[in-house]
Design a protein around this motif. Structure first.
Motif, PDB file in Angstrom:
ATOM      1  N   LYS A  90       0.826  -1.216   0.000  1.00 16.09           N
ATOM      2  CA  LYS A  90       0.000   0.000   0.000  1.00 16.09           C
ATOM      3  C   LYS A  90       0.858   1.264   0.000  1.00 16.09           C
ATOM      4  CE  LYS A  90      -4.650  -0.263   0.391  1.00 16.09           C
ATOM      5  NZ  LYS A  90      -5.604   0.642  -0.288  1.00 16.09           N
ATOM      6  N   LYS A  91       2.062   1.178   0.562  1.00 20.42           N
ATOM      7  CA  LYS A  91       2.920   2.356   0.661  1.00 20.42           C
ATOM      8  C   LYS A  91       3.352   2.878  -0.705  1.00 20.42           C
ATOM      9  CE  LYS A  91       4.738   1.766   5.317  1.00 20.42           C
ATOM     10  NZ  LYS A  91       5.955   1.770   6.157  1.00 20.42           N
ATOM     11  N   ILE A  92       3.417   1.975  -1.696  1.00 19.99           N
ATOM     12  CA  ILE A  92       3.839   2.445  -3.017  1.00 19.99           C
ATOM     13  C   ILE A  92       2.768   2.257  -4.090  1.00 19.99           C
ATOM     14  CG2 ILE A  92       6.270   1.952  -2.517  1.00 19.99           C
ATOM     15  CD1 ILE A  92       5.898  -0.341  -4.666  1.00 19.99           C
ATOM     16  N   ASN A  93       1.700   1.532  -3.755  1.00 18.17           N
ATOM     17  CA  ASN A  93       0.637   1.276  -4.733  1.00 18.17           C
ATOM     18  C   ASN A  93      -0.697   1.305  -3.996  1.00 18.17           C
ATOM     19  OD1 ASN A  93      -0.810   0.612  -6.989  1.00 18.17           O
ATOM     20  ND2 ASN A  93       0.050  -1.436  -7.250  1.00 18.17           N
ATOM     21  N   ASP A  94      -1.179   2.505  -3.712  1.00 14.65           N
ATOM     22  CA  ASP A  94      -2.351   2.675  -2.853  1.00 14.65           C
ATOM     23  C   ASP A  94      -3.655   2.512  -3.636  1.00 14.65           C
ATOM     24  OD1 ASP A  94      -3.801   3.107  -0.574  1.00 14.65           O
ATOM     25  OD2 ASP A  94      -3.729   5.295  -0.710  1.00 14.65           O
ATOM     26  N   ILE A  95      -3.880   1.282  -4.121  1.00 14.44           N
ATOM     27  CA  ILE A  95      -5.120   0.995  -4.838  1.00 14.44           C
ATOM     28  C   ILE A  95      -6.143   0.389  -3.883  1.00 14.44           C
ATOM     29  CG2 ILE A  95      -3.970   0.656  -7.052  1.00 14.44           C
ATOM     30  CD1 ILE A  95      -4.196  -2.366  -6.590  1.00 14.44           C
ATOM     31  N   LYS A  96      -7.418   0.434  -4.283  1.00 16.43           N
ATOM     32  CA  LYS A  96      -8.478  -0.157  -3.478  1.00 16.43           C
ATOM     33  C   LYS A  96      -8.457  -1.673  -3.663  1.00 16.43           C
ATOM     34  CE  LYS A  96     -12.597   1.640  -3.564  1.00 16.43           C
ATOM     35  NZ  LYS A  96     -13.854   2.200  -4.143  1.00 16.43           N
ATOM     36  N   ILE A  97      -8.492  -2.390  -2.565  1.00 12.07           N
ATOM     37  CA  ILE A  97      -8.583  -3.844  -2.601  1.00 12.07           C
ATOM     38  C   ILE A  97      -9.852  -4.204  -1.819  1.00 12.07           C
ATOM     39  CG2 ILE A  97      -7.481  -6.033  -2.039  1.00 12.07           C
ATOM     40  CD1 ILE A  97      -5.893  -4.482  -4.064  1.00 12.07           C
ATOM     41  N   PRO A  98     -11.002  -4.344  -2.498  1.00 19.43           N
ATOM     42  CA  PRO A  98     -12.287  -4.456  -1.811  1.00 19.43           C
ATOM     43  C   PRO A  98     -12.415  -5.631  -0.852  1.00 19.43           C
ATOM     44  CG  PRO A  98     -12.503  -4.998  -4.145  1.00 19.43           C
ATOM     45  CD  PRO A  98     -11.153  -4.398  -3.967  1.00 19.43           C
ATOM     46  N   TRP A  99     -11.728  -6.742  -1.161  1.00 17.48           N
ATOM     47  CA  TRP A  99     -11.808  -7.898  -0.274  1.00 17.48           C
ATOM     48  C   TRP A  99     -10.618  -7.971   0.675  1.00 17.48           C
ATOM     49  CZ3 TRP A  99     -16.147 -10.421   0.469  1.00 17.48           C
ATOM     50  CH2 TRP A  99     -17.124 -10.411  -0.530  1.00 17.48           C
ATOM     51  N   GLY A 100      -9.804  -6.911   0.726  1.00 17.08           N
ATOM     52  CA  GLY A 100      -8.690  -6.864   1.661  1.00 17.08           C
ATOM     53  C   GLY A 100      -7.763  -8.055   1.504  1.00 17.08           C
ATOM     54  N   ILE A 101      -7.434  -8.701   2.630  1.00 19.81           N
ATOM     55  CA  ILE A 101      -6.542  -9.864   2.583  1.00 19.81           C
ATOM     56  C   ILE A 101      -7.333 -11.166   2.526  1.00 19.81           C
ATOM     57  CG2 ILE A 101      -4.698  -8.639   3.790  1.00 19.81           C
ATOM     58  CD1 ILE A 101      -5.417 -10.367   6.279  1.00 19.81           C
ATOM     59  N   LEU A 102      -8.642 -11.048   2.358  1.00 24.10           N
ATOM     60  CA  LEU A 102      -9.492 -12.235   2.282  1.00 24.10           C
ATOM     61  C   LEU A 102      -9.396 -12.803   0.864  1.00 24.10           C
ATOM     62  CD1 LEU A 102     -11.414 -13.752   4.216  1.00 24.10           C
ATOM     63  CD2 LEU A 102     -13.295 -12.483   3.182  1.00 24.10           C
ATOM     64  N   LYS A 398      -8.955 -17.131  -8.685  1.00 25.69           N
ATOM     65  CA  LYS A 398      -7.644 -16.511  -8.877  1.00 25.69           C
ATOM     66  C   LYS A 398      -7.629 -15.798 -10.222  1.00 25.69           C
ATOM     67  CE  LYS A 398      -4.830 -19.662  -6.109  1.00 25.69           C
ATOM     68  NZ  LYS A 398      -3.709 -20.634  -6.116  1.00 25.69           N
ATOM     69  N   ASN A 399      -6.817 -14.761 -10.305  1.00 22.86           N
ATOM     70  CA  ASN A 399      -6.597 -14.023 -11.552  1.00 22.86           C
ATOM     71  C   ASN A 399      -7.826 -13.284 -12.054  1.00 22.86           C
ATOM     72  OD1 ASN A 399      -3.921 -15.148 -11.685  1.00 22.86           O
ATOM     73  ND2 ASN A 399      -4.844 -17.020 -12.464  1.00 22.86           N
ATOM     74  N   MET A 400      -8.772 -12.979 -11.144  1.00 26.02           N
ATOM     75  CA  MET A 400      -9.930 -12.192 -11.541  1.00 26.02           C
ATOM     76  C   MET A 400      -9.516 -10.735 -11.695  1.00 26.02           C
ATOM     77  SD  MET A 400     -12.942 -13.764  -9.137  1.00 26.02           S
ATOM     78  CE  MET A 400     -14.274 -12.888  -9.952  1.00 26.02           C
ATOM     79  N   VAL A 401     -10.014 -10.085 -12.741  1.00 24.71           N
ATOM     80  CA  VAL A 401      -9.699  -8.681 -12.965  1.00 24.71           C
ATOM     81  C   VAL A 401     -10.216  -7.866 -11.773  1.00 24.71           C
ATOM     82  CG1 VAL A 401     -10.054  -6.689 -14.468  1.00 24.71           C
ATOM     83  CG2 VAL A 401      -9.841  -8.970 -15.462  1.00 24.71           C
ATOM     84  N   GLY A 402      -9.324  -7.135 -11.113  1.00 22.55           N
ATOM     85  CA  GLY A 402      -9.716  -6.284  -9.999  1.00 22.55           C
ATOM     86  C   GLY A 402      -9.942  -7.004  -8.690  1.00 22.55           C
ATOM     87  N   ASN A 403      -9.717  -8.341  -8.652  1.00 19.71           N
ATOM     88  CA  ASN A 403      -9.906  -9.113  -7.415  1.00 19.71           C
ATOM     89  C   ASN A 403     -11.328  -8.990  -6.893  1.00 19.71           C
ATOM     90  OD1 ASN A 403      -9.068 -10.759  -5.225  1.00 19.71           O
ATOM     91  ND2 ASN A 403      -8.892  -8.958  -3.934  1.00 19.71           N
ATOM     92  N   PHE A 404     -12.302  -9.055  -7.778  1.00 15.77           N
ATOM     93  CA  PHE A 404     -13.685  -8.916  -7.351  1.00 15.77           C
ATOM     94  C   PHE A 404     -14.332 -10.287  -7.140  1.00 15.77           C
ATOM     95  CE2 PHE A 404     -12.957  -4.624  -9.028  1.00 15.77           C
ATOM     96  CZ  PHE A 404     -13.549  -3.871  -8.025  1.00 15.77           C
ATOM     97  N   GLU A 405     -15.526 -10.512  -7.673  1.00 18.67           N
ATOM     98  CA  GLU A 405     -16.277 -11.714  -7.361  1.00 18.67           C
ATOM     99  C   GLU A 405     -17.254 -12.075  -8.470  1.00 18.67           C
ATOM    100  OE1 GLU A 405     -18.549  -8.194  -6.355  1.00 18.67           O
ATOM    101  OE2 GLU A 405     -16.667  -8.816  -5.410  1.00 18.67           O
ATOM    102  N   ASN A 406     -17.719 -13.317  -8.447  1.00 17.18           N
ATOM    103  CA  ASN A 406     -18.815 -13.776  -9.293  1.00 17.18           C
ATOM    104  C   ASN A 406     -20.053 -13.896  -8.407  1.00 17.18           C
ATOM    105  OD1 ASN A 406     -16.965 -14.174 -11.439  1.00 17.18           O
ATOM    106  ND2 ASN A 406     -16.476 -16.214 -10.671  1.00 17.18           N
ATOM    107  N   VAL A 407     -21.173 -13.368  -8.870  1.00 19.99           N
ATOM    108  CA  VAL A 407     -22.378 -13.354  -8.039  1.00 19.99           C
ATOM    109  C   VAL A 407     -23.560 -13.935  -8.812  1.00 19.99           C
ATOM    110  CG1 VAL A 407     -23.976 -11.948  -6.680  1.00 19.99           C
ATOM    111  CG2 VAL A 407     -21.582 -11.265  -6.853  1.00 19.99           C
ATOM    112  N   GLY A 408     -24.297 -14.817  -8.138  1.00 22.01           N
ATOM    113  CA  GLY A 408     -25.545 -15.321  -8.689  1.00 22.01           C
ATOM    114  C   GLY A 408     -26.699 -14.553  -8.079  1.00 22.01           C
TER     115      GLY A 408
END
Length: 476
Positions: A90-102, A398-408
């Protein structure tokens, strides 16, 4: 990028966090910083009292972060490793990571585990936000899904099982696909041999299956409707012969160019009560890019024909982040889907898999970034509400664009039992066919034993007796 580990061997934890902040890199394990040959290198050090992550550029330190080690169990250690990496990056690449370390693939499963340990919703939310750094928006989504699943899981019968049947054939292989699927153009002479091998597997698991109530049957692929009418009827006739009528019977009709009125009649004849007709996008230019050999109009015609033939529970799969698509294209897709009013909607975030053609040709396309996907997900959620749908199951890859999710998403009462049970891993799933992965659940201990079938169609046909013996060894 190079990475170095000190005091532990938890490579997966280091790589999963690194890939969130620095996607599409090739990562190489090194013994020391002096061995590193990449511009950026990661060093993660675990000692008795702390875990420290360092980031180097041309072997000069540019960031570090330390976390105090309090508990020494494996679960806690993994969390310390990921937390130290998260704040270091985060110190050098302060992007949003919606699921954090999960980084697990089933966020709602973690909520279930904490419910079983006696935690309240407030306590769980606080843990997810403070310990796992999950955003409030994703915590809300995870709870919505968990409660929807709970309504199904509370009625879980230990004497029930699900059955998955894989048909690994498709008209063509899509650009993004990494599934076990084979082009009919190349394998058309192997389909009958495959079905005969599958029938042999049916025969040999029948005694096991008859000990249980079959709650769901799910025929997936590949594209099951790539079978011709005679082959499809042969398959369904034998499913009916060897397995009792399930509560829910799903067939992925999938590709619109494989759907005919006669096939839809056959599905109804044999009790299929849920189908999936999948355009992935309603933009013709994108369909051409990804290798779908059908038009938008073909999809609309197939959907309407299914309605005419009495199919009252239709799911539609869509993918966010396809090459070249922006907000305009995604909005158009959801607008046109909403006009058809399906009962459920499965929204996938594109995952760039190693085994896909897309991975090999990534530089040829304009791909969506984190900000794009965030907007696309908002559009999908808004349209789901317009269609009176709520999220009922969710998983991540793994390797999802933006580290998001699939939702039904689905309308009330239209939840897919199979999707929920396979995500929560609380029910035995008997998987048949090439690439099948049977999961045998011990309800008393929650232990899961897996029995794998070979992925190759040729190997499955040639080694069917071996697959049957594997099953017998694991089931009996």
């Amino acid at each position: 990028m190079d990475y170095i580990l000190r005091g532990h061997k938890f490579e997966d934890e280091v790589l999963s966090l690194a890939q969130l902040f620095f996607p599409n890199n090739v990562y190489c394990l090194k013994n020391s910083l002096s061995e590193s040959t990449s511009e950026i290198a990661i060093l993660n050090c675990l000692s008795k009292d702390k875990c420290v992550s360092y980031l180097y550029k041309n072997k000069s330190e540019i960031a570090r972060f330390a976390v105090k080690v309090i508990d020494n169990d494996v679960k806690s250690i993994k969390k310390y490793i990921k937390t130290s990496l998260y704040y270091c990056f985060k110190k050098i690449n302060d992007i949003k990571i919606p699921w954090g370390i999960l980084t697990g693939i089933r966020p709602s499963k973690r909520i279930y585990a904490m419910w079983e340990d006696g935690f309240s919703d407030f306590e769980i939310g606080k843990i997810l936000e403070e310990d796992y750094l999950v955003s409030k928006e994703k915590i809300k989504l995870a709870f919505e899904v968990a409660y929807s699943e709970k309504n199904i899981m509370d009625e879980n019968d230990p004497n029930s099982i699900g059955v998955y049947i894989g048909i690994p054939f498709c008209p063509t292989k899509c650009l993004y696909c990494s599934f076990t699927s084979y082009s009919l153009e190349q394998y058309k002479n192997k389909v009958d041999l495959y079905l005969n091998a599958l029938l042999k597997e049916f025969e040999n698991v029948r005694d096991y299956a008859q000990q249980y109530n079959i709650e769901s049957i799910y025929i997936g692929g590949g594209t099951p409707t790539s079978l011709n009418e005679e082959q499809l009827e042969f398959l369904l006739l034998n499913v009916k012969k060897y397995f009792e009528k399930p509560v829910e019977f799903t067939v992925e009709a999938g590709r619109p160019d494989t759907i005919t009125r006669e096939k839809l009649k056959i599905l109804k004849k044999y009790g299929v009560d849920r189908i999936s007709v999948n355009p992935q996008t309603m933009n013709q230019k994108t369909l051409d890019i990804i290798g779908r050999k059908h038009t938008v109009d073909d999809f609309i015609k197939a959907f309407k024909t299914a309605r005419e033939e009495g199919h009252e529970n239709i799911n539609t799969d869509l993918i966010l982040g396809l090459p070249g698509e922006g907000e305009k294209e995604v909005f158009e897709t959801f607008k046109r889907i909403s006009e058809l009013n399906p009962e459920s909607l499965t929204v996938h975030t594109l995952a760039v898999k190693r085994a896909s053609r897309l991975k090999e040709t990534l530089n040829c396309y304009r791909m969506s970034d984190f900000g794009d996907i965030e907007k696309f997900l908002r559009i999908s959620s808004d349209f789901a509400k317009i269609m009176n749908m709520k999220p009922y199951y969710m998983y991540r890859q793994k390797n999802m664009v933006g580290n998001f999710e699939n939702v039904g998403y689905c309308k009330k009462g239209k939840e897919c039992i199979y999707n929920i049970k396979i995500m929560e891993e609380k029910q035995t799933i008997l998987a048949l066919g090439a690439g099948g992965s049977t999961k045998v659940v011990d309800y008393k201990t929650d232990r899961i034993d897996r029995i794998f079938n070979v992925k190759s169609v040729d190997d499955y046909i040639d080694r069917i007796d071996e697959m049957i013996e594997r099953k017998k060894g694991g089931l009996l």
